[in-house]
Write a protein that holds these residues in place. Structure first.
Motif, PDB file in Angstrom:
ATOM      1  N   ALA A   1       0.841  -1.189   0.000  1.00  0.00           N
ATOM      2  CA  ALA A   1       0.000   0.000   0.000  1.00  0.00           C
ATOM      3  C   ALA A   1       0.884   1.248   0.000  1.00  0.00           C
ATOM      4  O   ALA A   1       1.977   1.253   0.554  1.00  0.00           O
ATOM      5  CB  ALA A   1      -0.909   0.014   1.223  1.00  0.00           C
ATOM      6  N   GLN A   2       0.377   2.260  -0.655  1.00  0.00           N
ATOM      7  CA  GLN A   2       1.140   3.497  -0.729  1.00  0.00           C
ATOM      8  C   GLN A   2       0.906   4.335   0.529  1.00  0.00           C
ATOM      9  O   GLN A   2      -0.178   4.307   1.116  1.00  0.00           O
ATOM     10  CB  GLN A   2       0.696   4.311  -1.954  1.00  0.00           C
ATOM     11  CG  GLN A   2       1.005   3.649  -3.272  1.00  0.00           C
ATOM     12  CD  GLN A   2       0.022   2.563  -3.640  1.00  0.00           C
ATOM     13  OE1 GLN A   2      -1.116   2.600  -3.202  1.00  0.00           O
ATOM     14  NE2 GLN A   2       0.453   1.598  -4.409  1.00  0.00           N
ATOM     15  N   THR A   3       1.928   5.065   0.914  1.00  0.00           N
ATOM     16  CA  THR A   3       1.809   6.003   2.037  1.00  0.00           C
ATOM     17  C   THR A   3       2.372   7.342   1.631  1.00  0.00           C
ATOM     18  O   THR A   3       3.284   7.421   0.805  1.00  0.00           O
ATOM     19  CB  THR A   3       2.551   5.493   3.285  1.00  0.00           C
ATOM     20  OG1 THR A   3       3.931   5.331   2.962  1.00  0.00           O
ATOM     21  CG2 THR A   3       1.983   4.175   3.776  1.00  0.00           C
ATOM     22  N   VAL A   4       1.815   8.388   2.220  1.00  0.00           N
ATOM     23  CA  VAL A   4       2.251   9.757   1.968  1.00  0.00           C
ATOM     24  C   VAL A   4       2.537  10.403   3.316  1.00  0.00           C
ATOM     25  O   VAL A   4       1.698  10.328   4.223  1.00  0.00           O
ATOM     26  CB  VAL A   4       1.172  10.548   1.206  1.00  0.00           C
ATOM     27  CG1 VAL A   4       1.613  11.993   1.012  1.00  0.00           C
ATOM     28  CG2 VAL A   4       0.881   9.894  -0.139  1.00  0.00           C
ATOM     29  N   THR A   5       3.686  11.040   3.444  1.00  0.00           N
ATOM     30  CA  THR A   5       4.091  11.633   4.715  1.00  0.00           C
ATOM     31  C   THR A   5       4.419  13.111   4.540  1.00  0.00           C
ATOM     32  O   THR A   5       5.212  13.488   3.672  1.00  0.00           O
ATOM     33  CB  THR A   5       5.314  10.908   5.285  1.00  0.00           C
ATOM     34  OG1 THR A   5       5.013   9.519   5.460  1.00  0.00           O
ATOM     35  CG2 THR A   5       5.709  11.508   6.637  1.00  0.00           C
ATOM     36  N   GLN A   6       3.816  13.931   5.368  1.00  0.00           N
ATOM     37  CA  GLN A   6       4.142  15.357   5.427  1.00  0.00           C
ATOM     38  C   GLN A   6       4.684  15.618   6.826  1.00  0.00           C
ATOM     39  O   GLN A   6       3.952  15.507   7.801  1.00  0.00           O
ATOM     40  CB  GLN A   6       2.905  16.213   5.148  1.00  0.00           C
ATOM     41  CG  GLN A   6       2.380  16.049   3.735  1.00  0.00           C
ATOM     42  CD  GLN A   6       1.122  16.855   3.477  1.00  0.00           C
ATOM     43  OE1 GLN A   6       0.044  16.303   3.288  1.00  0.00           O
ATOM     44  NE2 GLN A   6       1.260  18.167   3.475  1.00  0.00           N
ATOM     45  N   SER A   7       5.947  15.945   6.914  1.00  0.00           N
ATOM     46  CA  SER A   7       6.620  16.028   8.204  1.00  0.00           C
ATOM     47  C   SER A   7       6.491  17.382   8.880  1.00  0.00           C
ATOM     48  O   SER A   7       6.981  17.558   9.997  1.00  0.00           O
ATOM     49  CB  SER A   7       8.099  15.689   8.029  1.00  0.00           C
ATOM     50  OG  SER A   7       8.693  16.596   7.122  1.00  0.00           O
ATOM     51  N   GLN A   8       5.870  18.341   8.214  1.00  0.00           N
ATOM     52  CA  GLN A   8       5.730  19.685   8.772  1.00  0.00           C
ATOM     53  C   GLN A   8       4.262  19.954   9.103  1.00  0.00           C
ATOM     54  O   GLN A   8       3.490  20.324   8.224  1.00  0.00           O
ATOM     55  CB  GLN A   8       6.207  20.724   7.757  1.00  0.00           C
ATOM     56  CG  GLN A   8       7.613  20.515   7.241  1.00  0.00           C
ATOM     57  CD  GLN A   8       7.810  21.170   5.867  1.00  0.00           C
ATOM     58  OE1 GLN A   8       6.937  21.041   4.997  1.00  0.00           O
ATOM     59  NE2 GLN A   8       8.920  21.854   5.676  1.00  0.00           N
ATOM     60  N   PRO A   9       3.832  19.785  10.343  1.00  0.00           N
ATOM     61  CA  PRO A   9       2.423  20.040  10.673  1.00  0.00           C
ATOM     62  C   PRO A   9       2.041  21.500  10.454  1.00  0.00           C
ATOM     63  O   PRO A   9       0.905  21.789  10.073  1.00  0.00           O
ATOM     64  CB  PRO A   9       2.326  19.678  12.150  1.00  0.00           C
ATOM     65  CG  PRO A   9       3.506  18.815  12.409  1.00  0.00           C
ATOM     66  CD  PRO A   9       4.581  19.271  11.468  1.00  0.00           C
ATOM     67  N   GLU A  10       3.002  22.411  10.695  1.00  0.00           N
ATOM     68  CA  GLU A  10       2.716  23.839  10.551  1.00  0.00           C
ATOM     69  C   GLU A  10       3.911  24.539   9.907  1.00  0.00           C
ATOM     70  O   GLU A  10       5.058  24.193  10.182  1.00  0.00           O
ATOM     71  CB  GLU A  10       2.422  24.471  11.918  1.00  0.00           C
ATOM     72  CG  GLU A  10       1.221  23.894  12.642  1.00  0.00           C
ATOM     73  CD  GLU A  10       1.023  24.528  14.014  1.00  0.00           C
ATOM     74  OE1 GLU A  10      -0.024  24.288  14.632  1.00  0.00           O
ATOM     75  OE2 GLU A  10       1.917  25.256  14.464  1.00  0.00           O
ATOM     76  N   MET A  11       3.601  25.529   9.089  1.00  0.00           N
ATOM     77  CA  MET A  11       4.623  26.389   8.503  1.00  0.00           C
ATOM     78  C   MET A  11       4.071  27.806   8.468  1.00  0.00           C
ATOM     79  O   MET A  11       2.851  28.009   8.397  1.00  0.00           O
ATOM     80  CB  MET A  11       4.966  25.940   7.075  1.00  0.00           C
ATOM     81  CG  MET A  11       5.695  24.614   6.991  1.00  0.00           C
ATOM     82  SD  MET A  11       7.424  24.754   7.425  1.00  0.00           S
ATOM     83  CE  MET A  11       8.071  25.571   5.952  1.00  0.00           C
ATOM     84  N   SER A  12       4.994  28.771   8.518  1.00  0.00           N
ATOM     85  CA  SER A  12       4.572  30.160   8.387  1.00  0.00           C
ATOM     86  C   SER A  12       5.516  30.887   7.436  1.00  0.00           C
ATOM     87  O   SER A  12       6.684  30.499   7.286  1.00  0.00           O
ATOM     88  CB  SER A  12       4.533  30.856   9.750  1.00  0.00           C
ATOM     89  OG  SER A  12       5.829  30.915  10.300  1.00  0.00           O
ATOM     90  N   VAL A  13       4.996  31.926   6.810  1.00  0.00           N
ATOM     91  CA  VAL A  13       5.785  32.696   5.845  1.00  0.00           C
ATOM     92  C   VAL A  13       5.304  34.137   5.871  1.00  0.00           C
ATOM     93  O   VAL A  13       4.128  34.414   6.156  1.00  0.00           O
ATOM     94  CB  VAL A  13       5.631  32.086   4.424  1.00  0.00           C
ATOM     95  CG1 VAL A  13       4.187  32.173   3.956  1.00  0.00           C
ATOM     96  CG2 VAL A  13       6.570  32.739   3.422  1.00  0.00           C
ATOM     97  N   GLN A  14       6.209  35.042   5.598  1.00  0.00           N
ATOM     98  CA  GLN A  14       5.845  36.442   5.479  1.00  0.00           C
ATOM     99  C   GLN A  14       5.267  36.688   4.085  1.00  0.00           C
ATOM    100  O   GLN A  14       5.710  36.096   3.102  1.00  0.00           O
ATOM    101  CB  GLN A  14       7.057  37.343   5.695  1.00  0.00           C
ATOM    102  CG  GLN A  14       7.597  37.367   7.115  1.00  0.00           C
ATOM    103  CD  GLN A  14       6.589  37.923   8.108  1.00  0.00           C
ATOM    104  OE1 GLN A  14       6.256  37.288   9.103  1.00  0.00           O
ATOM    105  NE2 GLN A  14       6.090  39.108   7.804  1.00  0.00           N
ATOM    106  N   GLU A  15       4.287  37.558   4.041  1.00  0.00           N
ATOM    107  CA  GLU A  15       3.697  37.946   2.759  1.00  0.00           C
ATOM    108  C   GLU A  15       4.818  38.358   1.803  1.00  0.00           C
ATOM    109  O   GLU A  15       5.771  39.044   2.198  1.00  0.00           O
ATOM    110  CB  GLU A  15       2.728  39.105   2.987  1.00  0.00           C
ATOM    111  CG  GLU A  15       1.774  39.373   1.852  1.00  0.00           C
ATOM    112  CD  GLU A  15       0.756  40.454   2.212  1.00  0.00           C
ATOM    113  OE1 GLU A  15       0.851  41.018   3.323  1.00  0.00           O
ATOM    114  OE2 GLU A  15      -0.130  40.717   1.386  1.00  0.00           O
ATOM    115  N   ALA A  16       4.713  37.916   0.543  1.00  0.00           N
ATOM    116  CA  ALA A  16       5.649  38.187  -0.551  1.00  0.00           C
ATOM    117  C   ALA A  16       6.913  37.322  -0.506  1.00  0.00           C
ATOM    118  O   ALA A  16       7.716  37.379  -1.451  1.00  0.00           O
ATOM    119  CB  ALA A  16       6.050  39.654  -0.613  1.00  0.00           C
TER     120      ALA A  16
END
Lengths: 117, 113
Positions: A1-16
């Motif tokens: 079975a295929q699995t997908v992992t996203q290791s960053q629950p949260e991210m933030s960035v400044q506009e632009a």
């Protein structure tokens, strides 16, 4: 079975500014599709970008681009010139080429993106 | 062109009850898939309907069943509701065979108390 992992629950960035969201997957298949979906508070899943595994060229859609590394099974999303409207939950998703319909997707856990003004 | 529509938007049910959720696919689409999205998690595939038959199924118990009508609309039924069934239920439609793109509705938020 295929699995997908996203290791960053949260991210933030400044506009632009530019931000990169990470995704890794596990599969024994050689042909498949990878997707990034955006889910704003309205709850509706919106397709951001799609990559076919047989294509070596990375997909690009306006401010959104991917870095697809098939051997490493990595599929990251880069958002350039971030806008307040980009704030949402982002999901990485996998679909087998063998599937005859576009609907059966395997999703990661998601990354909540905050855009700061 | 109407997209994928789901009803109701929100629903509160008591443990042990049964619930029916509805989905109308995007115009021209003939395949409907259902997903369960628990709070803070990614969607999990429940099953897929095409030509009024269940074609694929994820790892969900038999309490979850569905139906597709001749007009391609679909229902998701859940019997003997558990507290753990509380989730957002998403419907997605596509064209079989298709280009790989699925369109999603806005979901039904089910709360089991």
């Amino acid at each position: 079975a295929q699995t997908v992992t996203q290791s960053q629950p949260e991210m933030s960035v400044q506009e632009a500014e530019t931000v990169t969201l990470s995704c890794t997957y596990d599969t024994s298949e050689s042909d498949y599709y990878l997707f990034w979906y955006k889910q704003p508070p309205s709850r509706q899943m919106i397709l951001v970008i799609r990559q076919e595994a047989y294509k070596q060229q990375n997909a690009t859609e306006n401010r959104f681009s991917v870095n697809f590394q098939k051997a490493a099974k990595s599929f990251s999303l880069k958002i350039s010139d971030s806008q307040l409207g980009d704030a949402a939950m982002y999901f990485c998703a996998y679909r087998s080429e063998g599937e005859t319909s576009g609907s059966r997707l395997t999703f990661g856990e998601g990354t909540q993106l905050t855009v700061n003004p | 062109d109407a997209g994928v529509t789901q009803s109701p938007t929100h629903l509160i049910k008591t443990r042990g009850q049964q619930v029916t959720l509805r989905c109308s696919p995007k115009s021209g689409h003939d395949t409907v898939s259902w997903y369960q999205q628990a709070l803070g998690q990614g969607p999990q595939f429940i099953f897929q309907y095409y030509e009024e038959e269940e074609r694929q199924r994820g790892n969900f118990p038999d309490r979850f069943s569905g139906h597709q009508f001749p007009n391609y609309s679909s229902e998701l039924n859940v019997n003997a509701l558990l507290l753990g069934d509380s989730a957002l239920y998403l419907c997605a439609s596509s064209l079989l065979p298709g280009t790989g793109r699925a369109f999603f509705g806005q979901g039904t938020r089910l709360t089991v108390v």
